[in-house]
Motif scaffolding. Structure first.
Motif, PDB file in Angstrom:
ATOM      1  N   LEU A   1     -17.917  52.014  15.468  1.00  0.00           N
ATOM      2  CA  LEU A   1     -18.881  53.161  14.859  1.00  0.00           C
ATOM      3  C   LEU A   1     -18.179  53.920  14.011  1.00  0.00           C
ATOM      4  O   LEU A   1     -18.909  54.096  12.748  1.00  0.00           O
ATOM      5  CB  LEU A   1     -19.368  54.244  16.116  1.00  0.00           C
ATOM      6  CG  LEU A   1     -20.206  55.170  15.648  1.00  0.00           C
ATOM      7  CD1 LEU A   1     -21.553  54.746  15.161  1.00  0.00           C
ATOM      8  CD2 LEU A   1     -20.508  56.238  17.001  1.00  0.00           C
ATOM      9  N   VAL A   2     -17.100  54.596  13.828  1.00  0.00           N
ATOM     10  CA  VAL A   2     -16.244  55.020  12.761  1.00  0.00           C
ATOM     11  C   VAL A   2     -16.135  54.234  11.626  1.00  0.00           C
ATOM     12  O   VAL A   2     -16.355  54.669  10.463  1.00  0.00           O
ATOM     13  CB  VAL A   2     -15.203  55.661  13.401  1.00  0.00           C
ATOM     14  CG1 VAL A   2     -14.364  56.262  12.190  1.00  0.00           C
ATOM     15  CG2 VAL A   2     -15.249  57.018  14.349  1.00  0.00           C
ATOM     16  N   ILE A   3     -15.731  53.174  11.800  1.00  0.00           N
ATOM     17  CA  ILE A   3     -15.534  52.358  10.664  1.00  0.00           C
ATOM     18  C   ILE A   3     -16.978  51.557   9.938  1.00  0.00           C
ATOM     19  O   ILE A   3     -16.913  51.709   8.805  1.00  0.00           O
ATOM     20  CB  ILE A   3     -14.521  50.868  11.187  1.00  0.00           C
ATOM     21  CG1 ILE A   3     -13.246  51.733  11.487  1.00  0.00           C
ATOM     22  CG2 ILE A   3     -14.677  50.065  10.008  1.00  0.00           C
ATOM     23  CD1 ILE A   3     -12.470  50.356  12.370  1.00  0.00           C
ATOM     24  N   LEU A   4     -17.876  51.359  10.867  1.00  0.00           N
ATOM     25  CA  LEU A   4     -18.727  50.472  10.336  1.00  0.00           C
ATOM     26  C   LEU A   4     -20.128  51.358  10.304  1.00  0.00           C
ATOM     27  O   LEU A   4     -21.063  51.107   9.506  1.00  0.00           O
ATOM     28  CB  LEU A   4     -19.192  49.236  11.257  1.00  0.00           C
ATOM     29  CG  LEU A   4     -18.204  48.288  11.373  1.00  0.00           C
ATOM     30  CD1 LEU A   4     -18.822  47.148  12.413  1.00  0.00           C
ATOM     31  CD2 LEU A   4     -17.682  47.556   9.901  1.00  0.00           C
ATOM     32  N   GLY A   5     -20.249  52.597  10.813  1.00  0.00           N
ATOM     33  CA  GLY A   5     -21.393  53.379  11.009  1.00  0.00           C
ATOM     34  C   GLY A   5     -21.849  53.521   9.367  1.00  0.00           C
ATOM     35  O   GLY A   5     -23.134  53.560   9.212  1.00  0.00           O
TER      36      GLY A   5
END
Length: 441
Positions: free
Chosen positions: A100-104
């Motif tokens: 989530l942190v990388i792709l959000g």
């Protein structure tokens, strides 16, 4: 202590704690509306709805089956399999948080939401989603291990305390509503992530009390977990987060001020419906133990008694909200008084749901978790269509009636599926028709 008394006492304690915590949340939301404006309150409700939906997906459904399998492994005194289940569930949460942190943010840009409120508060929203995910897993497992009070502790007590402290601090030290709102979200996100980790310590302590079975790890368990988790994540989305989905749908049809009014109505409904959910949370491990020991009479008795308590509580809550709801809504401002009648309509849905019984749980206990899915999709499709037809001409009342129709249709459908496939009538009417006695336990 009789089952009736235990249901009443434990569920009352849980509901009382939830009521106190929710009271703090409602105070914060009322203050946001009065000091920062209804538009910021609408943005806050949209962010919380999105966080809840993301959080329920992050464990890939394992939080929805935590109570079921924790109760099973507790009954079998199989700490080995419980530990394996917990490692899988928490591993999903950590892995999905990293994704989530990388792709959000790139995903929001791809969807054209790069300048949305959610994108502007992306990092604190991620932290809040992680904390919420952890608390979902912690709470489900603790309920299955017969620690319901500890299971609901983080969400009912400590989360409201963090929210009200964050709002108070931001309001006192910052004059700009937008800046104060941003700081509040950061404090809530970090604080709830810390609380969720402390809450995890309760899970570790409770798991150590389970005996160590001598059986070896069974790879069949992993397949069973996935077979239950995949349908239950959809069931959880359609039940526990029904109104979060509804608010996101309505955000395309309502102005933010009107959405804020309906959002408060749904939050009040979610609060009172928690009292009914607490009844089933207390009885669920006992239902599983009766089924595991092939005690059919005991199983039907426990389902019936839970329905009776839940139905009576729903009726009382409907009457109470019809009388007190207008006063509660006026705390948020005079414009929120328009939600009084829609709130009463929503409370009727809780009564229907209680009368039809815990069909999804019973279907899972009978190893038919996928049988709930058609009714779930029917309810969501009905909600979407009913909102399109009723909200433009009737506004808030149209949204409430649409929710009532959708909840009633899926509750009746689930009852019928359980009756046809599992041969179990989970409604309160079966209990009322059956001659019975109430043994002490």
């Amino acid at each position: 202590m009789s089952l009736y008394r235990r249901l009443a006492s434990q569920s009352t304690l849980i509901f009382g704690a939830r009521l106190g915590g929710a009271g703090l949340i409602f105070v914060v939301q009322a203050m946001i509306a009065r000091f920062w404006g209804a538009e910021i309150l609408g943005e806050y409700l949209v962010i919380i709805a999105t966080v809840n939906l993301v959080a329920v997906v992050m464990p890939l459904g394992f939080q929805t089956i935590g109570t079921y399998f924790a109760a099973e492994y507790r009954a079998r005194q199989d700490r080995r399999q419980l530990r394996a289940f917990l490692m899988r569930a928490y591993g999903h949460a950590v892995g999905m948080f990293a994704a989530l942190v990388i792709l959000g943010h790139p995903l929001l840009d791809l969807l054209g939401q790069g300048a949305s409120t959610l994108a502007l508060h992306f990092v604190p929203a991620c932290l809040l989603a992680f904390g919420t995910t952890m608390v979902f897993i912690n709470g489900a497992v603790l309920v299955g291990l017969k620690r319901p009070l500890a299971g609901f502790l983080a969400d009912t007590i400590f989360r409201p305390m963090v929210v009200i402290a964050a709002f108070a601090g931001a309001s006192i030290f910052l004059s700009s509503p937008d800046t104060a709102f941003t700081v509040m979200l950061w404090v809530v996100g970090i604080g709830y992530a810390v609380i969720s980790i402390v809450h995890f310590g309760f899970v570790v302590s409770a798991a150590r009390s389970i005996g160590q079975a001598s059986s070896l790890d069974d790879p069949q368990h992993v397949r069973r977990w996935w077979r239950f988790a995949l349908p239950w994540v959809l069931i959880s989305l359609a039940t526990d987060f029904f109104f979060d989905i509804d608010l996101l749908i309505l955000s395309a049809h309502m102005p933010r001020e009107e959405l804020a009014v309906f959002g408060i109505c749904t939050r009040i409904f979610s609060l009172i419906s928690f009292g009914v959910a607490a009844v089933y949370a207390v009885i669920m491990p006992d239902m599983f133990e009766s089924e595991a020991s092939d005690d059919r009479a005991g199983f039907h008795r426990k389902v019936g008694e839970a329905n009776l308590v839940a139905g009576a509580l729903s009726a009382l809550l409907f009457i109470g909200m019809s009388l007190l709801g207008p006063f509660a809504l006026r705390l948020f401002g005079p414009e929120f008084a328009a939600g009084a009648m829609p709130l009463s309509v929503l409370c009727l849905a809780l009564l229907v749901r209680s009368l039809m019984g815990p069909a999804s749980v019973v279907l899972s206990i009978h190893d038919r978790p996928w049988s709930s899915i058609p009714a779930v999709f029917l309810g969501l499709a009905t909600l979407f269509v009913a909102n399109l037809l009723l909200v433009p001409p009737y506004g808030l009342m149209g949204a409430a009636v649409a929710a009532l129709i959708a909840i009633s249709l899926w509750s009746i459908s689930l009852w019928y599926v359980a009756l046809r496939t599992a041969r179990v009538d989970v409604s309160i009417f079966a209990w009322l028709r059956r001659p019975h006695t109430v043994p002490a336990e």
